[in-house]
Design a protein around this motif. Structure first.
Motif, PDB file in Angstrom:
ATOM      1  N   PHE A  85      27.835  36.146  35.450  1.00  0.00           N
ATOM      2  CA  PHE A  85      28.747  35.219  34.776  1.00  0.00           C
ATOM      3  C   PHE A  85      30.053  35.877  34.329  1.00  0.00           C
ATOM      4  CE2 PHE A  85      24.729  32.992  34.366  1.00  0.00           C
ATOM      5  CZ  PHE A  85      25.081  31.662  34.504  1.00  0.00           C
ATOM      6  N   ASN A  86      30.085  37.218  34.281  1.00  0.00           N
ATOM      7  CA  ASN A  86      31.266  37.887  33.723  1.00  0.00           C
ATOM      8  C   ASN A  86      31.809  39.027  34.566  1.00  0.00           C
ATOM      9  OD1 ASN A  86      31.306  36.792  30.683  1.00  0.00           O
ATOM     10  ND2 ASN A  86      29.179  37.188  31.264  1.00  0.00           N
ATOM     11  N   GLY A  87      31.064  39.456  35.607  1.00  0.00           N
ATOM     12  CA  GLY A  87      31.418  40.691  36.278  1.00  0.00           C
ATOM     13  C   GLY A  87      30.997  41.869  35.412  1.00  0.00           C
ATOM     14  N   HIS A  88      31.257  43.069  35.874  1.00  0.00           N
ATOM     15  CA  HIS A  88      30.953  44.253  35.065  1.00  0.00           C
ATOM     16  C   HIS A  88      32.111  44.623  34.145  1.00  0.00           C
ATOM     17  CE1 HIS A  88      28.064  45.055  38.523  1.00  0.00           C
ATOM     18  NE2 HIS A  88      27.293  45.013  37.466  1.00  0.00           N
ATOM     19  N   ILE A  89      33.332  44.375  34.618  1.00  0.00           N
ATOM     20  CA  ILE A  89      34.535  44.681  33.842  1.00  0.00           C
ATOM     21  C   ILE A  89      35.449  43.460  33.890  1.00  0.00           C
ATOM     22  CG2 ILE A  89      36.510  46.232  33.604  1.00  0.00           C
ATOM     23  CD1 ILE A  89      34.850  48.318  35.217  1.00  0.00           C
ATOM     24  N   ILE A 115      34.329  50.570  43.113  1.00  0.00           N
ATOM     25  CA  ILE A 115      34.547  49.143  42.841  1.00  0.00           C
ATOM     26  C   ILE A 115      34.137  48.356  44.081  1.00  0.00           C
ATOM     27  CG2 ILE A 115      36.203  47.351  42.252  1.00  0.00           C
ATOM     28  CD1 ILE A 115      35.730  49.355  40.009  1.00  0.00           C
ATOM     29  N   SER A 116      33.188  47.457  43.928  1.00  0.00           N
ATOM     30  CA  SER A 116      32.679  46.717  45.079  1.00  0.00           C
ATOM     31  C   SER A 116      33.391  45.383  45.307  1.00  0.00           C
ATOM     32  CB  SER A 116      31.181  46.463  44.918  1.00  0.00           C
ATOM     33  OG  SER A 116      30.917  45.709  43.753  1.00  0.00           O
ATOM     34  N   HIS A 117      33.900  44.763  44.227  1.00  0.00           N
ATOM     35  CA  HIS A 117      34.498  43.428  44.404  1.00  0.00           C
ATOM     36  C   HIS A 117      35.364  43.072  43.201  1.00  0.00           C
ATOM     37  CE1 HIS A 117      34.890  39.388  45.967  1.00  0.00           C
ATOM     38  NE2 HIS A 117      34.451  38.872  44.827  1.00  0.00           N
ATOM     39  N   VAL A 118      36.445  42.340  43.474  1.00  0.00           N
ATOM     40  CA  VAL A 118      37.309  41.803  42.415  1.00  0.00           C
ATOM     41  C   VAL A 118      37.527  40.325  42.698  1.00  0.00           C
ATOM     42  CG1 VAL A 118      39.532  41.964  41.233  1.00  0.00           C
ATOM     43  CG2 VAL A 118      38.488  44.025  42.200  1.00  0.00           C
ATOM     44  N   GLN A 119      37.345  39.484  41.672  1.00  0.00           N
ATOM     45  CA  GLN A 119      37.525  38.042  41.871  1.00  0.00           C
ATOM     46  C   GLN A 119      38.323  37.449  40.709  1.00  0.00           C
ATOM     47  OE1 GLN A 119      33.348  37.153  42.219  1.00  0.00           O
ATOM     48  NE2 GLN A 119      33.113  36.660  40.053  1.00  0.00           N
ATOM     49  N   ALA A 120      39.142  36.439  41.038  1.00  0.00           N
ATOM     50  CA  ALA A 120      39.968  35.764  40.042  1.00  0.00           C
ATOM     51  C   ALA A 120      39.224  34.541  39.492  1.00  0.00           C
ATOM     52  CB  ALA A 120      41.288  35.334  40.659  1.00  0.00           C
ATOM     53  N   VAL A 121      39.281  34.348  38.174  1.00  0.00           N
ATOM     54  CA  VAL A 121      38.587  33.226  37.533  1.00  0.00           C
ATOM     55  C   VAL A 121      39.468  32.650  36.430  1.00  0.00           C
ATOM     56  CG1 VAL A 121      36.289  34.158  38.012  1.00  0.00           C
ATOM     57  CG2 VAL A 121      37.434  34.738  35.864  1.00  0.00           C
ATOM     58  N   LYS A 130      33.878  53.906  34.717  1.00  0.00           N
ATOM     59  CA  LYS A 130      34.709  53.037  35.547  1.00  0.00           C
ATOM     60  C   LYS A 130      35.572  52.113  34.700  1.00  0.00           C
ATOM     61  CE  LYS A 130      33.249  54.838  39.283  1.00  0.00           C
ATOM     62  NZ  LYS A 130      34.161  55.739  40.019  1.00  0.00           N
ATOM     63  N   GLY A 131      35.036  51.714  33.541  1.00  0.00           N
ATOM     64  CA  GLY A 131      35.832  50.889  32.644  1.00  0.00           C
ATOM     65  C   GLY A 131      37.087  51.620  32.194  1.00  0.00           C
ATOM     66  N   GLY A 132      36.947  52.922  31.886  1.00  0.00           N
ATOM     67  CA  GLY A 132      38.099  53.722  31.502  1.00  0.00           C
ATOM     68  C   GLY A 132      39.079  53.902  32.648  1.00  0.00           C
ATOM     69  N   GLU A 133      38.566  54.094  33.859  1.00  0.00           N
ATOM     70  CA  GLU A 133      39.432  54.280  35.026  1.00  0.00           C
ATOM     71  C   GLU A 133      40.192  52.986  35.348  1.00  0.00           C
ATOM     72  OE1 GLU A 133      37.401  55.925  38.381  1.00  0.00           O
ATOM     73  OE2 GLU A 133      36.360  57.443  37.196  1.00  0.00           O
ATOM     74  N   VAL A 134      39.503  51.850  35.218  1.00  0.00           N
ATOM     75  CA  VAL A 134      40.169  50.570  35.458  1.00  0.00           C
ATOM     76  C   VAL A 134      41.273  50.348  34.429  1.00  0.00           C
ATOM     77  CG1 VAL A 134      39.851  48.061  35.383  1.00  0.00           C
ATOM     78  CG2 VAL A 134      38.214  49.491  36.617  1.00  0.00           C
ATOM     79  N   GLY A 151      42.023  35.389  34.544  1.00  0.00           N
ATOM     80  CA  GLY A 151      41.706  36.808  34.498  1.00  0.00           C
ATOM     81  C   GLY A 151      40.963  37.227  35.749  1.00  0.00           C
ATOM     82  N   PHE A 152      40.465  38.439  35.727  1.00  0.00           N
ATOM     83  CA  PHE A 152      39.766  38.998  36.876  1.00  0.00           C
ATOM     84  C   PHE A 152      38.418  39.568  36.446  1.00  0.00           C
ATOM     85  CE2 PHE A 152      44.301  39.328  37.596  1.00  0.00           C
ATOM     86  CZ  PHE A 152      44.453  38.811  38.867  1.00  0.00           C
ATOM     87  N   GLU A 153      37.430  39.416  37.306  1.00  0.00           N
ATOM     88  CA  GLU A 153      36.119  40.015  37.098  1.00  0.00           C
ATOM     89  C   GLU A 153      35.927  41.110  38.147  1.00  0.00           C
ATOM     90  OE1 GLU A 153      33.852  36.052  35.304  1.00  0.00           O
ATOM     91  OE2 GLU A 153      33.423  36.737  37.339  1.00  0.00           O
ATOM     92  N   VAL A 154      35.588  42.296  37.667  1.00  0.00           N
ATOM     93  CA  VAL A 154      35.450  43.465  38.541  1.00  0.00           C
ATOM     94  C   VAL A 154      33.980  43.869  38.596  1.00  0.00           C
ATOM     95  CG1 VAL A 154      36.145  45.857  38.944  1.00  0.00           C
ATOM     96  CG2 VAL A 154      37.762  44.235  37.908  1.00  0.00           C
TER      97      VAL A 154
END
Length: 411
Positions: free
Chosen positions: A61-65, A98-104, A242-246, A228-231
């Motif tokens: 429902f939220n992505g990881h990042i 990072i496996s996927h990025v999606q716009a929501v 990865k959160g820090g790198e993003v 926003g974006f879900e990573v």
């Protein structure tokens, strides 16, 4: 030939040994190890299984990042738009893993029926949305397709459908309030394309999924503006890193938040399972070790005359100790065998037949989740064997205190 192993093998196979005074104590020791292994396997499988399952549901429902505008102020709905023109979209090339990025985009609304109404959040998703996470949640109908023209298809939870009396194919009238008391709400009519059940009550009672272009029109946003974006990342264990790198590779006007930060209380609760698992392991190994020590002492007492004879024939203290350590190791392995047989049997039954349910309001899942990993199964077995044998080294020292003369007279 290993002399000590040969003697231990003969002791184990003798009928007198099996019908001796020590037999009940030995059976209790084997049972203690078996029960300990069962408890440890179940603790690992259910504890890790629950952690993984809840993580997967939150990520679905939220992505990881999450990458959003700072102006949203941690709101559940998208208040300020973010441009699609970002270096990290549609592919995050500057960060590995990072496996996927999606716009929501999300917008609060109210579903109204003839007899009832319910506050909901419509999550707008597009052609880039990863539906794989929802395949396991789908209980009826099909997943919507937003890859072509704008459509009115909707994915609703079974909780909301049951509560409001909806079925597959029904029309859902949804009102979206606007700023200002003098403005009438906006209205959209959706058609139920699919019904899902994630078992995560906090999300099921709130979220419905629709085409992101509806949210853009309702908010008067352009086609290049989203909420926003879900990573998604490949390895959850690297979430903080990865959160820090993003964060370092995004615009300074964008807020980056991991799901650990957004759902801090849930992940703090999940971290307690690690402590519980460790506590159960310590207790079970101590109990199993104490039982094995008792069994070893009884075996030594029962074979005092044999110890005296072996020493009189020139056997060293360590040689005689090894006989009883081999004997005890056999009992430990026997306990491990039955513990694994019963423990893994129960876990596979639960994994495929789901006979033990859970309250989703408390545990966020409808049944006890099971994760079967060979790494912890091997670890439990090797750890139990090694620690129990090490614990037996101390009581086996009593053999060195036995005098050959007194031992051969012992009755």
């Amino acid at each position: 030939m290993n002399f000590e192993f040969f003697i231990a093998k003969r002791l184990i196979s003798t009928k007198k040994y099996k019908s001796s005074i020590s037999a009940p104590i030995i059976k209790i020791a084997i049972a203690a190890i078996a029960i300990g292994v069962i408890m440890m396997l179940v603790s690992f499988a259910t504890g890790i299984g629950l952690q993984k399952k809840i993580r997967e549901k939150i990520a679905a429902f939220n992505g990881h990042i999450l990458i959003e505008s700072y102006d949203n102020n941690s709101s559940q709905v998208s208040l300020k738009p973010v441009s699609l023109d970002q270096e990290f979209y549609p592919e995050f090339k500057n960060v590995d893993g990072i496996s996927h990025v999606q716009a929501v985009a999300t917008k609060a609304g109210i579903i109204r029926t003839e007899t009832d109404f319910e506050g909901i959040i419509v999550k707008g998703v597009g052609a880039d949305f990863n539906w794989n996470n929802f395949n396991d949640f789908l209980v009826e109908g099909e997943l919507p397709d937003f890859s072509n023209n704008l459509n009115d298809e909707l994915l609703i939870s079974s909780y909301l459908a049951s509560r409001l009396g909806f079925a597959l194919g029904d029309k859902v009238i949804t009102y979206f309030p606007r700023e200002g008391f003098d403005k009438s709400p906006l209205l959209r009519v959706f058609t139920i394309k699919g019904i899902y059940n994630s078992g995560f009550q906090e999300f099921d009672e709130l979220y419905i999924l629709a085409d992101i272009r509806h949210i853009q029109r309702l908010n008067d946003w352009s086609k290049t503006e989203v909420g926003g974006f879900e990573v998604f990342i490949e390895d959850f264990d690297e979430l903080d890193q990865k959160g820090g790198e993003v964060y370092d590779n995004t615009n300074s006007f964008l807020d980056v938040q991991t799901i650990k930060q957004k759902y801090y209380s849930i992940f703090e609760w999940l971290s307690l399972f690690d402590f519980n698992i460790a506590l159960i392991i310590v207790i079970m190994i101590i109990v199993a070790g104490i039982n094995m020590i008792t069994a070893l002492l009884v075996l030594i007492l029962e074979r005092t005359q044999m110890i005296g004879i072996l020493k009189a024939l020139g056997g060293s203290n360590w040689s005689v100790r090894k006989i009883f350590l081999y004997n005890a190791s056999y009992l430990i392995i026997l306990g491990l065998f039955w513990g694994n047989l019963i423990g893994l049997g129960l876990l596979f039954i639960q994994k495929y037949f789901k006979i033990f349910p859970l309250n989703p309001e408390t545990y966020y899942v409808t049944e006890v989740p099971v994760y079967i990993g060979w790494q912890y199964i091997i670890g439990v077995n090797l750890g139990t064997l090694i620690l129990c044998v090490l614990m037996l080294l101390i009581p086996s020292v009593i053999i060195s205190k036995i005098s050959p003369v007194k031992a051969m007279k012992f009755e």
